[in-house]
Enzyme design. Structure first.
Site, PDB file in Angstrom:
ATOM      1  N   LYS A  53       0.854  -1.189   0.000  1.00 44.17           N
ATOM      2  CA  LYS A  53       0.000   0.000   0.000  1.00 44.17           C
ATOM      3  C   LYS A  53       0.884   1.230   0.000  1.00 44.17           C
ATOM      4  O   LYS A  53       1.818   1.333   0.780  1.00 44.17           O
ATOM      5  CB  LYS A  53      -0.876  -0.002   1.273  1.00 44.17           C
ATOM      6  CG  LYS A  53      -1.802   1.183   1.381  1.00 44.17           C
ATOM      7  CD  LYS A  53      -3.091   0.943   0.644  1.00 44.17           C
ATOM      8  CE  LYS A  53      -3.844   2.210   0.325  1.00 44.17           C
ATOM      9  NZ  LYS A  53      -3.426   2.897  -0.934  1.00 44.17           N
TER      10      LYS A  53
ATOM     11  N   GLN B 156       7.360   3.800   3.821  1.00 47.45           N
ATOM     12  CA  GLN B 156       5.938   3.453   3.829  1.00 47.45           C
ATOM     13  C   GLN B 156       5.690   2.169   4.628  1.00 47.45           C
ATOM     14  O   GLN B 156       4.676   2.038   5.319  1.00 47.45           O
ATOM     15  CB  GLN B 156       5.455   3.270   2.384  1.00 47.45           C
ATOM     16  CG  GLN B 156       3.952   3.294   2.218  1.00 47.45           C
ATOM     17  CD  GLN B 156       3.392   4.704   2.086  1.00 47.45           C
ATOM     18  OE1 GLN B 156       3.986   5.552   1.445  1.00 47.45           O
ATOM     19  NE2 GLN B 156       2.252   4.943   2.698  1.00 47.45           N
TER      20      GLN B 156
ATOM     21  N   LYS C 123       5.671   3.153   8.314  1.00 50.04           N
ATOM     22  CA  LYS C 123       4.545   4.053   8.530  1.00 50.04           C
ATOM     23  C   LYS C 123       3.238   3.267   8.549  1.00 50.04           C
ATOM     24  O   LYS C 123       2.405   3.420   9.441  1.00 50.04           O
ATOM     25  CB  LYS C 123       4.523   5.083   7.404  1.00 50.04           C
ATOM     26  CG  LYS C 123       3.341   6.022   7.440  1.00 50.04           C
ATOM     27  CD  LYS C 123       3.021   6.709   6.128  1.00 50.04           C
ATOM     28  CE  LYS C 123       4.192   7.239   5.365  1.00 50.04           C
ATOM     29  NZ  LYS C 123       3.783   8.187   4.292  1.00 50.04           N
TER      30      LYS C 123
ATOM     31  N   LYS D  48       5.324   1.716  -3.071  1.00 51.97           N
ATOM     32  CA  LYS D  48       5.310   3.086  -3.614  1.00 51.97           C
ATOM     33  C   LYS D  48       5.575   3.003  -5.105  1.00 51.97           C
ATOM     34  O   LYS D  48       6.208   2.052  -5.574  1.00 51.97           O
ATOM     35  CB  LYS D  48       6.422   3.914  -2.963  1.00 51.97           C
ATOM     36  CG  LYS D  48       6.202   5.385  -3.073  1.00 51.97           C
ATOM     37  CD  LYS D  48       5.311   5.857  -1.956  1.00 51.97           C
ATOM     38  CE  LYS D  48       4.937   7.303  -2.067  1.00 51.97           C
ATOM     39  NZ  LYS D  48       4.327   7.794  -0.828  1.00 51.97           N
TER      40      LYS D  48
ATOM     41  N   GLY E 109      -2.643   8.213  -4.341  1.00 48.82           N
ATOM     42  CA  GLY E 109      -1.965   9.401  -4.838  1.00 48.82           C
ATOM     43  C   GLY E 109      -0.737   9.751  -4.022  1.00 48.82           C
ATOM     44  O   GLY E 109      -0.507   9.234  -2.934  1.00 48.82           O
ATOM     45  N   ASP E 110       0.064  10.608  -4.570  1.00 51.03           N
ATOM     46  CA  ASP E 110       1.167  11.270  -3.880  1.00 51.03           C
ATOM     47  C   ASP E 110       1.392  12.543  -4.700  1.00 51.03           C
ATOM     48  O   ASP E 110       0.465  12.991  -5.380  1.00 51.03           O
ATOM     49  CB  ASP E 110       2.415  10.355  -3.849  1.00 51.03           C
ATOM     50  CG  ASP E 110       3.451  10.803  -2.816  1.00 51.03           C
ATOM     51  OD1 ASP E 110       3.315  10.439  -1.649  1.00 51.03           O
ATOM     52  OD2 ASP E 110       4.394  11.532  -3.179  1.00 51.03           O
TER      53      ASP E 110
ATOM     54  N   THR F 101      -4.212  13.466   5.655  1.00 52.03           N
ATOM     55  CA  THR F 101      -2.814  13.578   6.087  1.00 52.03           C
ATOM     56  C   THR F 101      -2.638  14.836   6.947  1.00 52.03           C
ATOM     57  O   THR F 101      -2.037  14.789   8.025  1.00 52.03           O
ATOM     58  CB  THR F 101      -1.869  13.609   4.873  1.00 52.03           C
ATOM     59  OG1 THR F 101      -2.198  12.517   4.024  1.00 52.03           O
ATOM     60  CG2 THR F 101      -0.419  13.495   5.296  1.00 52.03           C
TER      61      THR F 101
ATOM     62  N   ASN G 249      -1.640  19.481  -0.935  1.00 54.47           N
ATOM     63  CA  ASN G 249      -2.731  18.804  -0.271  1.00 54.47           C
ATOM     64  C   ASN G 249      -2.541  18.697   1.242  1.00 54.47           C
ATOM     65  O   ASN G 249      -3.466  18.923   2.027  1.00 54.47           O
ATOM     66  CB  ASN G 249      -2.785  17.396  -0.887  1.00 54.47           C
ATOM     67  CG  ASN G 249      -4.085  16.748  -0.651  1.00 54.47           C
ATOM     68  OD1 ASN G 249      -5.099  17.421  -0.547  1.00 54.47           O
ATOM     69  ND2 ASN G 249      -4.068  15.435  -0.546  1.00 54.47           N
TER      70      ASN G 249
ATOM     71  N   SER H 139      -6.767   5.796   3.886  1.00 49.60           N
ATOM     72  CA  SER H 139      -6.810   4.942   2.693  1.00 49.60           C
ATOM     73  C   SER H 139      -7.202   3.505   3.069  1.00 49.60           C
ATOM     74  O   SER H 139      -7.965   2.853   2.365  1.00 49.60           O
ATOM     75  CB  SER H 139      -5.438   4.909   2.003  1.00 49.60           C
ATOM     76  OG  SER H 139      -5.304   5.968   1.085  1.00 49.60           O
TER      77      SER H 139
HETATM   78  N1  GLU Z   1       1.213   8.953  -0.573  1.00 55.73           N
HETATM   79  C1  GLU Z   1       0.643   8.942   0.722  1.00 55.73           C
HETATM   80  C2  GLU Z   1       1.697   8.565   1.756  1.00 55.73           C
HETATM   81  O1  GLU Z   1       2.823   8.936   1.607  1.00 55.73           O
HETATM   82  C3  GLU Z   1      -0.623   8.129   0.790  1.00 55.73           C
HETATM   83  C4  GLU Z   1      -0.491   6.697   0.456  1.00 55.73           C
HETATM   84  C5  GLU Z   1      -1.821   5.942   0.439  1.00 55.73           C
HETATM   85  O2  GLU Z   1      -2.839   6.519   0.765  1.00 55.73           O
HETATM   86  O3  GLU Z   1      -1.768   4.766   0.090  1.00 55.73           O
HETATM   87  O4  GLU Z   1       1.457   7.925   2.734  1.00 55.73           O
END
Ligand code: GLU
Length: 448
Positions: A88, A109, A112, A124, A163-164, A208, A239, A380
């Site tokens: 994810k 990620q 996190k 990612k 998204g990112d 976020t 964002n 998410s």
């Molecule tokens: N890009 C965001 C992050 O850095 C969201 C990732 C997501 O929602 O999967 O966590």
């Protein structure tokens, strides 16, 4: 020795991937007390297995621009670690995207996502595609081509992109449309950050930033303080910064500094009216490179080409733009300014030496991005749950769960640091807590 040896080996192997090496070094050092307490990790070669992505998919993305010219970009998806759930993480479309950046983001990620307490692994992706100045048709064709290459590797139980930078609701829409067209099934759990009409979640765009403010409130509470009346400096105006502005204003604080690639804005009154917040959202949508129009519109100061790190008239700093935004020189200025709270929001916004420097400064509380920004991916995961159940939860329900999630992340971090004799250390605590969960799953799942 085990940690240093592993880092040395990685440095030899990946000398051209500085961002990735920096992220690994940060996590392994911060989680050192835990790693030392578990000699079985070395036997299982755990650190090297953690630093090596399970899969790195690289593909070409060919599309035709509005003039009929054929263009070729490179796309990536890094499926970093799937030990605790489907991969994810977001997709970043930005000119400078390369393998090192995608790998560092996938690595971050992983920990996190573990911290959210939800069953999501780390991944990612992205492309070296520059969305600025592209027409809607160009964006659509690029997204369609991107998904045509990616669709065979993802799925609601396998890998769920979102998204990112450079990828928002519009891009997710085009990506989902193409996925559906190719797969035939309506599997909307394959992507998050969707529009509400086909399974998106309320609060996801704000999550976020909102999460970061909820986390900040916990830190303030620990100091017997509140957000009421606080002046906040946020880098960026994307964002995430926008979500911070909204929530801070709602809770009685105000963002007085923010920035863009062109310079920074100082709005003494704060970005705290619905009009100002709506203007920021529009400005970002229309031009992600310039924040100067805000100064013109609201009659405040714009300083071209500079960063505001080190200003004295703020109470809280929240770097929320890009990686390596704050270097050692900035960190020294920040320390000299007397600011008490340094709350990272963007992924790895602080150069390693700068972060270590700030952590050692007395009187500054440092919070790490992998905890502070986890609310985005956390919501998410809630979107995935709603899609799996084929229903949608109310705004109150999601905002309430988000808040609870951030409080839990904060508490778990505090507890983990205390458990290893480190006192109140949010950076070490978050890394230890995230690392521990991934390590446990990997150890239990066997050697591979
Ligand atoms: N890009 C965001 C992050 O850095 C969201 C990732 C997501 O929602 O999967 O966590």
């Amino acid at each position: 020795m085990y940690i240093e040896n592993t880092i040395d080996q990685l440095k030899l192997k990946y000398e051209n991937e500085p961002e990735f090496l920096q992220a690994v070094e940060e996590v392994f050092h911060a989680a050192e007390p835990l790693i030392k307490a578990h000699p079985e990790y070395e036997k299982a070669d755990l650190l090297m297995r953690m630093a090596e992505p399970e899969r790195m998919i690289r593909f070409k993305v060919v599309w035709t621009d509005d003039k009929g010219k054929v263009r070729t970009n490179v796309g990536y998806r890094c499926q970093f670690n799937g030990a605790i759930g489907p991969y994810k993480g977001g997709l970043r479309f930005q000119k400078n995207v390369n393998e090192s950046i995608i790998k560092f983001l996938g690595f971050e990620q992983t920990f996190k996502n573990a911290l959210t307490g939800l069953p999501i692994g780390g991944g990612k992706g992205g492309a070296d595609f520059d969305p600025s100045g592209k027409s809607d048709g160009e964006i659509m064709r690029f997204c369609q081509s991107y998904m045509s290459a990616l669709y065979r590797y993802i799925g609601p139980d396998r890998d769920v992109p979102a998204g990112d930078m450079g990828v928002g609701k519009r891009e997710i829409g085009y990506l989902f449309g193409q996925y559906r067209r190719l797969k035939g099934n309506f599997e909307n759990g394959v992507l998050t950050g969707k529009g509400l009409s086909y399974g998106g979640s309320l609060i996801r765009p704000e999550a976020t930033g909102y999460g970061a403010v909820y986390y900040l409130c916990e830190v303030l509470k620990h100091e017997n303080d509140t957000i009421e009346g606080k002046r906040i400096g946020v880098s960026g105006y994307g964002n995430v910064a926008w979500g911070i502005m909204k929530k801070a204003a709602e809770l009685g604080g105000k963002v007085t500094y923010f920035s863009g690639p062109d310079g920074y804005i100082h709005d003494e009154d704060g970005v705290d009216t619905p009009e100002k917040i709506a203007f920021i959202e529009k400005m970002r949508r229309e031009d992600p490179m310039h924040c100067e129009p805000y100064a013109k519109k609201f009659g405040c100061r714009f300083v071209a080409g500079e960063k505001f790190w080190g200003v004295r008239d703020v109470d809280i700093l929240m770097p929320a733009a890009v990686q390596n935004d704050v270097d050692l020189e900035h960190a020294e200025k920040i320390a000299a300014s007397g600011v008490k709270y340094y709350i990272e929001v963007a992924n790895m916004p602080t150069v390693y030496e700068a972060l270590e420097y700030l952590r050692k400064c007395r009187g500054i509380i440092v919070a790490p991005s992998k905890a502070v920004n986890a609310g985005g991916v956390g919501v998410s995961a809630l979107e995935m749950s709603q899609n799996a159940e084929r229903l949608s939860w109310s705004e109150e329900e999601i905002d309430g769960r988000l808040k609870q999630m951030m409080v839990k992340i904060y508490e778990a971090s505090v507890k983990a640091a205390e458990e290893y004799g480190l006192g109140y250390d949010l950076v070490a605590g978050a890394n230890i807590a995230g690392f521990k969960k991934v390590a446990e799953a990997m150890m239990e799942e066997g050697i591979f």
